[in-house]
Design a protein around this motif. Structure first.
Motif, PDB file in Angstrom:
ATOM      1  N   ALA A 188      31.022  11.480 -22.963  1.00 53.45           N
ATOM      2  CA  ALA A 188      31.129  12.068 -22.485  1.00 53.45           C
ATOM      3  C   ALA A 188      31.879  13.060 -21.704  1.00 53.45           C
ATOM      4  N   ALA A 189      32.057  14.604 -21.465  1.00 56.15           N
ATOM      5  CA  ALA A 189      32.925  15.828 -22.093  1.00 56.15           C
ATOM      6  C   ALA A 189      33.502  15.032 -20.766  1.00 56.15           C
ATOM      7  N   ALA A 190      35.147  15.736 -21.326  1.00 55.89           N
ATOM      8  CA  ALA A 190      36.025  14.951 -20.479  1.00 55.89           C
ATOM      9  C   ALA A 190      36.363  16.090 -19.267  1.00 55.89           C
ATOM     10  N   ARG A 191      36.065  15.862 -17.947  1.00 52.23           N
ATOM     11  CA  ARG A 191      35.971  17.250 -17.411  1.00 52.23           C
ATOM     12  C   ARG A 191      36.677  16.485 -15.910  1.00 52.23           C
ATOM     13  N   GLY A 192      36.934  16.899 -14.727  1.00 50.52           N
ATOM     14  CA  GLY A 192      36.977  16.660 -13.436  1.00 50.52           C
ATOM     15  C   GLY A 192      35.449  16.613 -12.467  1.00 50.52           C
ATOM     16  N   THR A 193      35.463  15.305 -12.732  1.00 47.21           N
ATOM     17  CA  THR A 193      34.348  15.326 -10.820  1.00 47.21           C
ATOM     18  C   THR A 193      34.041  16.135 -10.268  1.00 47.21           C
ATOM     19  N   GLY A 194      35.350  16.569  -9.359  1.00 45.59           N
ATOM     20  CA  GLY A 194      35.356  17.307  -8.125  1.00 45.59           C
ATOM     21  C   GLY A 194      34.043  18.267  -7.450  1.00 45.59           C
TER      22      GLY A 194
ATOM     23  N   LEU B 237      28.387  13.001 -15.209  1.00 50.02           N
ATOM     24  CA  LEU B 237      29.147  13.075 -16.313  1.00 50.02           C
ATOM     25  C   LEU B 237      28.429  13.486 -18.360  1.00 50.02           C
TER      26      LEU B 237
ATOM     27  N   THR C 148      36.454  11.629 -11.402  1.00 51.21           N
ATOM     28  CA  THR C 148      38.627  11.952 -11.139  1.00 51.21           C
ATOM     29  C   THR C 148      38.319  11.405  -9.899  1.00 51.21           C
TER      30      THR C 148
ATOM     31  N   ASP D 287      37.987  20.849  -8.413  1.00 51.74           N
ATOM     32  CA  ASP D 287      37.807  20.181  -9.645  1.00 51.74           C
ATOM     33  C   ASP D 287      38.107  18.954  -9.876  1.00 51.74           C
TER      34      ASP D 287
ATOM     35  N   ARG E 219      40.986  17.481 -11.098  1.00 52.54           N
ATOM     36  CA  ARG E 219      41.331  16.799 -12.357  1.00 52.54           C
ATOM     37  C   ARG E 219      42.804  17.132 -12.331  1.00 52.54           C
TER      38      ARG E 219
ATOM     39  N   HIS F 123      39.307  18.971  -1.827  1.00 51.37           N
ATOM     40  CA  HIS F 123      37.866  18.392  -0.994  1.00 51.37           C
ATOM     41  C   HIS F 123      38.780  18.824   0.892  1.00 51.37           C
TER      42      HIS F 123
END
Lengths: 388, 388
Positions: free
Chosen positions: A18-24, A86, B23, B67, B69, B384
């Protein structure tokens, strides 16, 4: 060696991590017609992927895991689906009842609860595995009938709170001990609670009543005081309206001490003083309000409407109580979701087949994303909120 | 072919993709003695990794990218560091002044602002690249001196608000147009503002005054009304205290209409009614309070103390206004951070070299993580929120 390398390469290509990225800044919206969700990100306002196979998504709602990676989608057909946003794949699904309406995730994120119409009750699942942890039938009366359950929310202290449509009861379910659920029942709270909400601090649980005027209020900080009736003028209006026109209570907007509430069967938004739970005013609006939602800073309240006015949005200034803007995004504006700090809002415009993003300061349309009959929109910041 | 495969394999081994994970449950704490941060997760309460090379981290604070991260770490030496908490590496750093104190991230997440002592002013950076976007010298007076800047926060509408220690001013910086920053200045707001906070809806900005009693209040919804003085009895106490003992205003707790405020130089927590900004009571506590922080549901307020009482935590019930619990985690309890929905709280116990996690319902210690002189703790849910 070469074989190993080739295998490794093949593995990497066939199983991309899965692409690593922030999920916020992630979220999704429901595409009812295709039983799917479309995953989006709110930094660039783009669509990332789709996940399908989610069953009947009419009236579907979503909660998020505490790490903001997994969306739990509650379908109308009793399906509870766990979507990895993700990896953009279904990572679990259980058809846990015949007919259900909404759910909630516990304060610690370990339990997901679903409220069921048929058979009436609440089922609680392990959030990791979707294994059943507790089955709470909503039995009542001398014949031990089962009631439809609505208005299920989470509350601090690993509690869930919900209402029994047929039984006129509110139950507080304490899941602190997973193997020993404790239930506290409040009876005769008013005829036919049809939906409910909890304030954002998790203190007040308020159920709307279909069978009579007024609402039922439970102070979770003071359960001994029992359920009180509030807002005697909050009712169904002069005519009896079918349930599907009832406004959504979860859309209640709170700005300072004031709550902004969709009136039932009237072209009005009610203003409630939350200090004493008295009506503090009424604002004339364009149609029958459905969702009445506050921008996260509480300065604006956005309102959408029932048919035949569901092509319109009105924006109320919570200081002047005046309508400061009217938008016409298109037919079938079903739902709104603010970005967590409120700079933009997303609208699903079902009949036009698109989701739109607006700047809440300039009211400029920032982008439009094609979608198949979009309805509910849900961003991952919900993972960190009480009572969603 | 084999060479390519080997290169690929070597690349994969030397550059492992950041682990794909949500995250939402990540965070970090500052380790001042080693110029590093320790990255943690709050689902299992474990330490994940460390990142060092962050310079002088005394009094360091952190904001997060939208995000969730990247952590922007504001060091005392003027260093602004961007830490990738998924990859556990430093992804950018700029020594942007000689001496700085805190920062903020804009509502849309595109700008990071830093408040500087020397040279006095605010610098605004592109959040992606850390390139300078705007340099706002805090000049004042007929000689165009430069003032130290403190109490920098973000506010809705792409604004930053901050106070000028030497100039007795509050400035509102509007960055809606990045190339054309607009500044609105409020003068003679009171002697020597030393710290400030903004309410969680981004409406009220309140600065504490070191040079006189009372506080300065600016209503951002009504800038025309100017700065008002509130809480005339909120002062330095009978003796003049050194600045380093002043409580942190960012720790203000809000529960319903009540704010809980550390008294200055007294063993008291002040209770403020936010409707009229009048003092509503005083709660006797164990020592001089430093941080007075509300559990996210507002039911409890946790308090830590200055020397010689910094081994103690007291918990106030916001309904009864009584102390319901006292804990002795160990010497040097410097900071607290609640998990976003409040079920657990993390404490840094500097002199004992550990960070501890407590259940806020049972007050049971859940775990203890070794740490090198830990101070501030910051979780990604901050991404957030308004005004952090």
């Amino acid at each position: 060696m070469r074989g190993i390398l080739l295998s490794f390469l093949a593995f990497m290509l066939l199983n991309p991590a899965a692409a690593a990225r922030g999920t916020g800044d992630l979220g999704l919206f429901i595409e009812r017609a295709s039983s799917s969700v479309q995953i989006v990100e709110t930094s660039g306002n783009t669509s990332i992927a789709s996940v399908d196979g989610l069953g009947d998504l009419s009236h579907a709602s979503v909660v998020y895991s505490r790490d903001a990676r997994y969306a739990y989608v509650f379908g109308r057909d009793g399906g509870l689906s766990k979507v990895d946003i993700l990896d953009a794949k279904l990572s679990g699904r259980t058809l846990q009842s015949g007919n259900s309406i909404g759910g909630a995730i516990s304060q610690d994120g370990r339990l997901v609860a679903v409220s069921n119409y048929k058979p009436g009750g609440v089922k609680v699942f392990n959030a990791d595995t979707l294994e059943l942890v507790a089955d709470i039938p909503a039995t009542y009366g001398s014949n031990q009938q089962r009631s439809k359950v609505i208005g299920l929310v989470d509350a601090p202290g690993h509690k869930f709170v919900f209402s029994l449509w047929d039984a006129d009861e509110i139950w507080v379910l304490d899941m602190s001990q997973q193997t020993r659920p404790e239930i506290q029942k409040f009876k005769a709270i008013g005829r036919n609670p049809y939906d409910a909400l909890i304030t954002s601090d998790g203190r007040y649980y308020i159920a709307g009543l279909f069978g009579e005027d007024g609402m039922a209020l439970l102070d979770l900080w003071n359960l001994a005081a029992g359920v009180k009736r509030i807002l005697p003028n909050y009712g169904r209006g002069e005519q009896k309206l079918p349930v599907y026109k009832m406004p959504h209570l979860e859309g209640w907007a709170v700005a300072g001490d004031l709550a902004f509430v969709p009136a039932v069967g009237r072209h009005e938004v009610l203003v409630i003083n939350m200090r004493d739970w008295q009506e503090a005013g009424r604002i004339k609006v364009h149609g029958q309000p459905i969702f009445v939602m506050a921008r996260p800073d509480g300065r604006q309240v956005w309102v959408n409407f029932a048919l035949p006015d569901n092509d319109t949005i009105q924006v109320i200034d919570t200081q002047s109580l005046e309508i400061v803007r009217q938008l016409k995004p298109g037919k079938g504006v079903l739902h709104m979701e603010f970005e967590p700090r409120g700079e933009e809002v997303w609208l699903s415009v079902r009949d036009e087949g698109r989701v739109e993003v607006y700047d809440t300061h300039t009211f400029e349309r920032k982008t439009s994303i094609p979608a198949s009959k979009p309805s509910g929109i849900f961003f991952t910041a919900r993972a960190h909120r009480i009572g969603l």
